[in-house]
Design a protein around this motif. Structure first.
Motif, PDB file in Angstrom:
ATOM      1  N   PRO A  87      48.520  30.723  34.689  1.00  0.00           N
ATOM      2  CA  PRO A  87      48.569  31.471  35.941  1.00  0.00           C
ATOM      3  C   PRO A  87      49.464  30.740  36.939  1.00  0.00           C
ATOM      4  N   VAL A  88      50.276  31.510  37.672  1.00  0.00           N
ATOM      5  CA  VAL A  88      51.212  30.937  38.639  1.00  0.00           C
ATOM      6  C   VAL A  88      50.977  31.580  39.997  1.00  0.00           C
ATOM      7  N   HIS A 137      55.504  39.766  36.769  1.00  0.00           N
ATOM      8  CA  HIS A 137      55.240  38.987  35.567  1.00  0.00           C
ATOM      9  C   HIS A 137      53.740  38.783  35.388  1.00  0.00           C
ATOM     10  N   ALA A 138      53.284  38.808  34.138  1.00  0.00           N
ATOM     11  CA  ALA A 138      51.852  38.698  33.849  1.00  0.00           C
ATOM     12  C   ALA A 138      51.253  37.378  34.320  1.00  0.00           C
ATOM     13  N   HIS A 188      41.279  33.891  29.929  1.00  0.00           N
ATOM     14  CA  HIS A 188      40.515  34.825  30.760  1.00  0.00           C
ATOM     15  C   HIS A 188      40.626  34.462  32.245  1.00  0.00           C
ATOM     16  N   TYR A 189      40.732  33.173  32.520  1.00  0.00           N
ATOM     17  CA  TYR A 189      40.945  32.717  33.902  1.00  0.00           C
ATOM     18  C   TYR A 189      42.243  33.323  34.445  1.00  0.00           C
ATOM     19  N   ARG A 190      43.305  33.250  33.640  1.00  0.00           N
ATOM     20  CA  ARG A 190      44.595  33.808  34.051  1.00  0.00           C
ATOM     21  C   ARG A 190      44.532  35.330  34.163  1.00  0.00           C
ATOM     22  N   SER A 191      43.954  35.985  33.183  1.00  0.00           N
ATOM     23  CA  SER A 191      43.923  37.446  33.191  1.00  0.00           C
ATOM     24  C   SER A 191      43.044  37.978  34.316  1.00  0.00           C
ATOM     25  N   ASP A 192      41.968  37.277  34.637  1.00  0.00           N
ATOM     26  CA  ASP A 192      41.110  37.714  35.747  1.00  0.00           C
ATOM     27  C   ASP A 192      41.840  37.582  37.085  1.00  0.00           C
ATOM     28  N   LEU A 193      42.568  36.506  37.256  1.00  0.00           N
ATOM     29  CA  LEU A 193      43.324  36.323  38.499  1.00  0.00           C
ATOM     30  C   LEU A 193      44.442  37.361  38.612  1.00  0.00           C
ATOM     31  N   ALA A 216      44.412  40.364  37.282  1.00  0.00           N
ATOM     32  CA  ALA A 216      43.774  41.654  37.564  1.00  0.00           C
ATOM     33  C   ALA A 216      43.396  41.757  39.041  1.00  0.00           C
ATOM     34  N   ALA A 217      42.921  40.647  39.608  1.00  0.00           N
ATOM     35  CA  ALA A 217      42.555  40.648  41.026  1.00  0.00           C
ATOM     36  C   ALA A 217      43.796  40.843  41.894  1.00  0.00           C
ATOM     37  N   TYR A 218      44.917  40.215  41.504  1.00  0.00           N
ATOM     38  CA  TYR A 218      46.167  40.411  42.249  1.00  0.00           C
ATOM     39  C   TYR A 218      46.591  41.875  42.214  1.00  0.00           C
ATOM     40  N   GLU A 219      46.571  42.474  41.038  1.00  0.00           N
ATOM     41  CA  GLU A 219      46.971  43.874  40.921  1.00  0.00           C
ATOM     42  C   GLU A 219      46.049  44.779  41.732  1.00  0.00           C
ATOM     43  N   ALA A 220      44.757  44.459  41.764  1.00  0.00           N
ATOM     44  CA  ALA A 220      43.820  45.250  42.570  1.00  0.00           C
ATOM     45  C   ALA A 220      44.121  45.121  44.059  1.00  0.00           C
ATOM     46  N   SER A 221      44.624  43.950  44.467  1.00  0.00           N
ATOM     47  CA  SER A 221      44.920  43.739  45.890  1.00  0.00           C
ATOM     48  C   SER A 221      46.117  44.554  46.359  1.00  0.00           C
ATOM     49  N   LEU A 222      46.893  45.101  45.435  1.00  0.00           N
ATOM     50  CA  LEU A 222      48.051  45.932  45.793  1.00  0.00           C
ATOM     51  C   LEU A 222      47.642  47.335  46.221  1.00  0.00           C
ATOM     52  N   VAL A 223      46.397  47.703  45.973  1.00  0.00           N
ATOM     53  CA  VAL A 223      45.899  49.013  46.409  1.00  0.00           C
ATOM     54  C   VAL A 223      45.562  48.924  47.890  1.00  0.00           C
TER      55      VAL A 223
END
Length: 554
Positions: free
Chosen positions: A228-229, A243-244, A341-346, A348-355
């Motif tokens: 995660p970056v 980027h993922a 899962h740590y990376r994918s959860d973060l 997913a949270a970023y993408e949700a924050s774009l709403v």
């Protein structure tokens, strides 16, 4: 034999300087005369020394080479301090040349005398006054070295009027080749071991010495190890936000999940980034008992930010990126990284924050920013200054490539327009969009004349809510229902733009914005859009009245 002013300009040309920013003063007439016969260096005439210095700073960000500004003594150089301060805070190479009174009058109270070394103490990496014309090449060459070496920053050089006018046969010096520090094999082995033992590593990118190639190499490294970056404050353009591996921006709008993720990280790797209070809730998110902090920086002892590193690697970002080719942490051949899962959860949270959240007003800034993000091509530039409006930019704009964003980590209002001018001068074919609050824009709006004079098409978006919104927000948190000193009576910004020779449009309905933006992107001159916003929409997630009610209930 030439005069000192021409020798100075020839030395700048030897360092491949393409343009300088200036407000003219009688104290450096010889330098202006030297520019007259040097067509390779473009002279940009600015309206205020603060604007000139900010344009030079933004140029340093864009090119990685010192941005150059010329200002006169006394009030001129005092006006320029703001730009040098941004350069110091952002680790930007910059050289500010200051015309001074003649040396025979030094310390005899001549008109507009000022001690520039005292003025810039604590801001400039080096300040000096040239008192012999033959030493001009020496001082200028050293100024470039100092501005670029280690942690880059501003250098200030005083130019007494008689020294610039004096004749000199001194030769122009060739630019020095600077080689930054590289990580040792032991550094990389130590880091590989720490990463191999980590369960929740987080890479934070930012700071000096990057390039598009370095950004791609770091992005590929993150992808290879599923890391995660996060971007340091106002460094979102260091990695493609699509980027993922990208998990968000550590700033005023940091998502709660990313804050929790930073606090939970057992290995934090700051690559060039200077991680300070804004990114970390005043450092509360760093330094946990099971967390190791790794700092990779060309000059770790000079950083402005968190310094309690368990491993400090003295290296430029370029050298570290080159060493990643052979980087091999011991992951026991696991197909799935322990932190997947740590990376994918973060992420997913970023993408949700774009709403966007539901905020009041006929024009909603979230929709404005997302429209700009969708329509601006990947080579487009976004600039902004400081104020609550920038929270929407940092939350909803997705940066696609390195150095397509220009913003001050110092929180300097008025930065957006000068930075947009610098970006357009450096990249004439790329579209440029400047975001500014009404109070932010008012601090440097006179540089609209500079943009018009040099024929620089750009879109300027004014988030107009009739107040200094950030301070009003803090007032309501601390003294609810007692606002004072923060209300603005604004001009008709669209009419103001037209008075300068630009185009100006006022938007009062969100559904009208996209068509007006398209019109602005196609314009052949600066195009200002005055966005009339509801003052209630004070942050992307809060309203003024909501803040007031919560504070009153305490």
């Amino acid at each position: 034999m030439s005069h000192g002013g021409k020798l100075l300009i020839d030395q700048l040309a030897a360092h491949s300087i393409q343009r300088i920013f200036e407000v003219p003063g009688e104290s450096f007439l010889a330098a202006l005369d030297g520019l007259y016969d040097t067509p390779a260096i473009e002279t940009i005439i600015c309206r205020h020394e603060g604007g000139a210095a900010l344009m030079a700073e933004a140029t340093g960000k864009l090119t990685g080479q010192p941005g150059i500004a010329f200002v006169t003594r006394g009030p001129g150089v005092v006006n320029a301090v703001a730009g040098a301060y941004v350069a110091q805070q952002d680790a930007t190479p910059m050289i500010l040349f200051v015309g001074l009174p003649t040396t025979p009058l030094e310390e005899r109270a001549p008109f507009q005398e000022i001690d520039i070394c005292a003025l810039f103490s604590g801001i400039a990496k080096w300040s000096a006054v040239i008192r012999e014309a033959d030493r001009i090449p020496e001082y200028v060459a050293r100024a470039f070295r100092v501005a670029l070496a280690g942690r880059p920053g501003p250098v200030v050089i005083g130019l007494p009027e008689n020294i610039l006018s004096a004749k000199s046969a001194a030769p122009v010096l060739a630019p020095a080749v600077l080689t930054g520090a590289a990580p040792s094999q032991r550094d990389m082995s130590d880091l590989a071991q720490r990463l191999g033992e980590a369960e929740r590593p987080l890479l934070i990118v930012g700071g000096p010495g990057w390039s598009p190639d370095i950004a791609r190499a770091v992005q590929d490294f993150a992808a290879a190890f599923d890391l995660p970056v996060a971007a340091a404050f106002r460094c979102q353009d260091y990695i493609d936000n699509r980027h993922a591996s990208y998990v968000g921006h550590l700033g005023f709008t940091t998502d709660r999940a990313l804050k929790a993720g930073l606090a939970a990280a057992d290995l934090v790797i700051a690559l060039g980034a200077e991680v300070a209070d804004i990114a970390t809730d005043s450092y509360a998110l760093l330094g946990g008992p099971r967390q190791t902090f790794v700092q990779i920086h060309p000059e770790p002892n000079a950083i402005l930010g968190y310094r309690d590193a368990g491993l400090a690697i003295v290296a430029t970002t370029e050298a570290f990126a080159g060493a990643l080719a052979d980087f091999a942490p011991n992951l026991q051949g696991a197909a799935e990284r322990p932190w997947q899962h740590y990376r994918s959860d973060l992420r997913a949270a970023y993408e949700a924050s774009l709403v966007p959240c539901d905020t009041p007003g006929a024009v909603r800034l979230a929709g404005v920013v997302q429209t700009v993000s969708a329509l601006l091509p990947e080579n487009g530039f976004v600039t902004n200054g400081a104020g609550n409006y920038s929270q929407w930019v940092h939350r909803y704009f997705q940066f696609k490539g390195y150095r397509t964003g220009l913003a001050p980590t110092s929180g300097s209002m008025g930065y957006g327009l000068p930075a947009a001018i610098a970006a357009k001068l450096a990249h004439r074919q790329a579209p440029v969009v400047c975001f500014a609050g009404d109070g932010c824009f008012a601090m440097t709006f006179n540089e609209l004349g500079t943009a018009v004079q040099y024929g620089l098409p750009m879109v300027i978006l004014i988030a107009n809510n009739g107040m200094y919104g950030t301070i009003r927000m803090h007032q309501e948190r601390n003294f609810p229902g007692r606002p004072n000193g923060t209300t603005l009576v604004n001009p008709d910004f669209a009419a103001l733009a037209r008075a300068h020779g630009a185009e100006g449009v006022t938007v009062t309905r969100g559904e009208d914005f996209e068509a007006v933006l398209q019109q602005g992107l196609a314009a052949d001159r600066p195009f200002l859009i005055d966005l009339r916003l509801d003052p209630e929409a004070i942050t992307p997630t809060e309203t003024l009245s909501g803040i007031r009610l919560a504070a009153s209930a305490k």
